[in-house]
Design an enzyme around this catalytic site. Structure first.
Site, short mmCIF file in Angstrom:
data_model
loop_
_atom_site.label_atom_id
_atom_site.label_comp_id
_atom_site.label_asym_id
_atom_site.label_seq_id
_atom_site.Cartn_x
_atom_site.Cartn_y
_atom_site.Cartn_z
N GLU A 5 1.06 2.07 -9.25
CA GLU A 5 2.17 2.00 -8.29
C GLU A 5 3.49 1.67 -8.99
O GLU A 5 4.53 2.22 -8.65
CB GLU A 5 1.87 0.94 -7.22
CG GLU A 5 0.88 1.45 -6.19
CD GLU A 5 0.25 0.35 -5.35
OE1 GLU A 5 -0.58 0.68 -4.50
OE2 GLU A 5 0.57 -0.83 -5.56
N HIS A 8 -8.82 -2.27 -0.77
CA HIS A 8 -8.03 -2.55 -1.97
C HIS A 8 -8.54 -3.89 -2.51
O HIS A 8 -8.78 -4.81 -1.72
CB HIS A 8 -6.55 -2.63 -1.59
CG HIS A 8 -5.60 -2.66 -2.76
ND1 HIS A 8 -5.99 -2.50 -4.07
CD2 HIS A 8 -4.25 -2.80 -2.81
CE1 HIS A 8 -4.94 -2.55 -4.86
NE2 HIS A 8 -3.86 -2.74 -4.12
N GLY A 54 -4.48 7.41 4.22
CA GLY A 54 -5.35 7.57 5.37
C GLY A 54 -5.17 8.92 6.06
O GLY A 54 -6.16 9.50 6.55
N SER A 109 -0.52 -0.78 19.21
CA SER A 109 -1.47 0.31 18.91
C SER A 109 -2.55 0.48 19.98
O SER A 109 -3.30 1.46 19.94
CB SER A 109 -2.18 0.03 17.57
OG SER A 109 -1.24 -0.15 16.54
N1 LIG Z 1 -1.88 3.26 3.12
C1 LIG Z 1 -2.97 3.85 2.64
O1 LIG Z 1 -3.26 4.99 2.91
C2 LIG Z 1 -3.95 3.08 1.78
C3 LIG Z 1 -4.69 3.76 0.78
C4 LIG Z 1 -5.71 3.07 0.12
C5 LIG Z 1 -5.94 1.73 0.42
N2 LIG Z 1 -5.15 1.11 1.35
C6 LIG Z 1 -5.44 -0.29 1.68
O2 LIG Z 1 -5.82 -0.33 3.06
C7 LIG Z 1 -5.39 -1.56 3.64
C8 LIG Z 1 -4.51 -1.27 4.84
O3 LIG Z 1 -3.33 -0.64 4.38
P1 LIG Z 1 -2.45 0.27 5.37
O4 LIG Z 1 -1.37 0.88 4.54
O5 LIG Z 1 -3.36 1.16 6.16
O6 LIG Z 1 -1.86 -0.87 6.30
P2 LIG Z 1 -0.78 -0.70 7.47
O7 LIG Z 1 -0.68 0.74 7.88
O8 LIG Z 1 0.48 -1.37 7.07
O9 LIG Z 1 -1.49 -1.57 8.61
C9 LIG Z 1 -0.88 -1.72 9.82
C10 LIG Z 1 -1.90 -2.26 10.81
O10 LIG Z 1 -2.19 -3.63 10.50
C11 LIG Z 1 -2.09 -4.36 11.70
N3 LIG Z 1 -1.70 -5.76 11.48
C12 LIG Z 1 -0.58 -6.20 10.86
N4 LIG Z 1 -0.56 -7.55 10.90
C13 LIG Z 1 -1.69 -7.94 11.56
C14 LIG Z 1 -2.24 -9.20 11.93
N5 LIG Z 1 -1.62 -10.35 11.60
N6 LIG Z 1 -3.40 -9.22 12.61
C15 LIG Z 1 -4.04 -8.08 12.94
N7 LIG Z 1 -3.57 -6.86 12.61
C16 LIG Z 1 -2.41 -6.79 11.93
C17 LIG Z 1 -1.03 -3.64 12.50
O11 LIG Z 1 -1.17 -4.03 13.83
P3 LIG Z 1 -0.21 -3.54 15.03
O12 LIG Z 1 -0.76 -2.20 15.39
O13 LIG Z 1 -0.40 -4.58 16.05
O14 LIG Z 1 1.17 -3.50 14.44
C18 LIG Z 1 -1.37 -2.19 12.22
O15 LIG Z 1 -2.41 -1.77 13.09
C19 LIG Z 1 -4.68 -2.32 2.52
O16 LIG Z 1 -5.61 -3.15 1.90
C20 LIG Z 1 -4.24 -1.22 1.59
O17 LIG Z 1 -4.03 -1.64 0.24
C21 LIG Z 1 -4.18 1.75 2.03
#
Ligand SMILES: NC(=O)c1ccc[n+]([C@@H]2O[C@H](COP(=O)([O-])OP(=O)(O)OC[C@H]3O[C@@H](n4cnc5c(N)ncnc54)[C@H](OP(=O)(O)O)[C@@H]3O)[C@@H](O)[C@H]2O)c1
Length: 323
Positions: A193, A106, A132, A52
């Protein structure tokens, strides 16, 4: 319950602080860009070799390795996937300054013990109620997305003010911030969910599609009936509510819905919904999530490939001209 709007929230608690966003996925990208556009000092923490990096820098945001970003910030938002929060928190804990505000979108990882935050930290929840991508596009349109907020730990006395200022800076307070708790947000979200929007609705669509096809209806007509109309009802409910949606559909559709809806969603479905809620509260899903991550996401991978090969998906592609 109060729904706090932008005008009632003081932006000052965040104004002189640096925010580290850990994870630049669906939420991380939207929150980092919204904060930046609101004038907040943001650094995106990425792991070494992250794919990223170029995208984040091209968007005009500063990047740093996770531990450096954490050490430089007064507010740290954990926006990596929930199931890795435990391991990630262990990695960053030594780098968190005394009195840092640690934020989540979350409640899961705190509610179910993946993360046990150090006692000197403020710990808050700011959970936008939607993806997002929509959080970002609404912000750019000058609008916002409703969000839940909560405080799990208030070590400095400032946790609530920081949570609200954060919700304001990512644009959610334009729509409203609703008080909740980590447990309530996590349990309701996991229940939905499984039992309602993300688990129940797609399975209802598939069951309806397969019933029509088994009954001799062509897959194309079955798809248009059972899946193709979904966005219409979603838009109507969004704009007018369930009662308002019923006001504008035909008498035929309204009577059909009245007679059929409660036969499908009967007491046995509600009983299974209660089972799901009990299981969520007992931590069974959190255990499943931990196991899935430990097993390399094998169950999710298998389900994804089955879904892409199913007749309903092939029919969608034919109708949309994809093949
Ligand atoms: N999806 C949604 O719209 C949504 C809605 C409400 C709440 N949430 C909450 O928001 C949070 C994030 O969810 P998300 O869906 O946005 O997650 P996501 O898209 O799956 O997150 C991916 C990101 O996390 C990074 N990552 C993965 N493993 C990592 C590690 N070990 N160290 C550092 N970075 C790491 C990835 O890095 P790389 O770029 O290096 O791969 C990538 O930038 C969660 O708590 C979720 O429940 C999400």
């Amino acid at each position: 319950m109060d729904i706090l709007k932008e005008a009632a929230i003081d932006p000052a608690p965040l104004a002189d602080k640096r925010v580290a966003i850990i994870g630049y996925g669906n939420q991380g990208r939207a929150q980092a860009l919204n904060l930046h556009d609101s004038g907040i000092d943001v650094v995106v923490g990425l792991r070494g070799g992250s794919g990223s990096t170029n995208e984040v820098e091209a968007a005009g945001l500063r990047t740093a390795l996770v531990e450096k970003a954490v050490a430089s910030a007064e507010v740290v938002m954990l926006l990596a996937p929930d199931e890795i929060h435990g391991a990630l928190y262990k990695e960053i804990e030594p780098h968190l300054r005394q009195g840092t505000a640690l934020g989540f979108s979350h409640g899961l990882s705190v509610r179910f013990g993946f993360v046990s935050p150090r006692a000197d930290l403020d710990v808050f929840l700011l959970a936008p109620k939607g993806p997002g991508t929509a959080l970002r596009s609404l912000y750019k349109e000058g609008k916002g997305m409703l969000a839940l907020w909560a405080v799990h730990q208030d070590a400095t006395g400032n946790a609530k003010d920081i949570a609200l200022a954060y919700g304001r800076a990512i644009g959610c307070a334009r729509a409203g911030l609703i008080s909740s708790s980590f447990a309530e947000e996590a349990e309701a979200d996991l229940f939905n969910e499984q039992g309602v929007v993300w688990g129940g609705v797609p399975e209802l669509l598939i069951a309806g599609f397969e019933t029509l096809v088994d009954g001799g209806v062509s897959p194309e007509v079955a798809y248009l009936e059972c899946v193709g109309e979904l966005h219409l009802i979603a838009e109507l409910i969004e704009a007018r509510g369930i009662a308002g949606m019923r006001d504008v559909i035909s008498n035929t559709a309204e009577l059909g819905a009245l007679l059929g809806g409660k036969r499908i969603i009967d007491e046995s479905v509600r009983a299974r919904m209660r089972d799901i809620l009990d299981e969520v509260r007992a931590g069974r899903f959190a255990d499943d999530l931990r196991r899935e991550e430990a097993n390399g996401y094998s169950r999710l991978e298998a389900a994804r490939s089955e879904a892409h090969g199913a007749l309903i998906e092939k029919t969608r592609k034919r109708l949309s001209g994809e093949n």
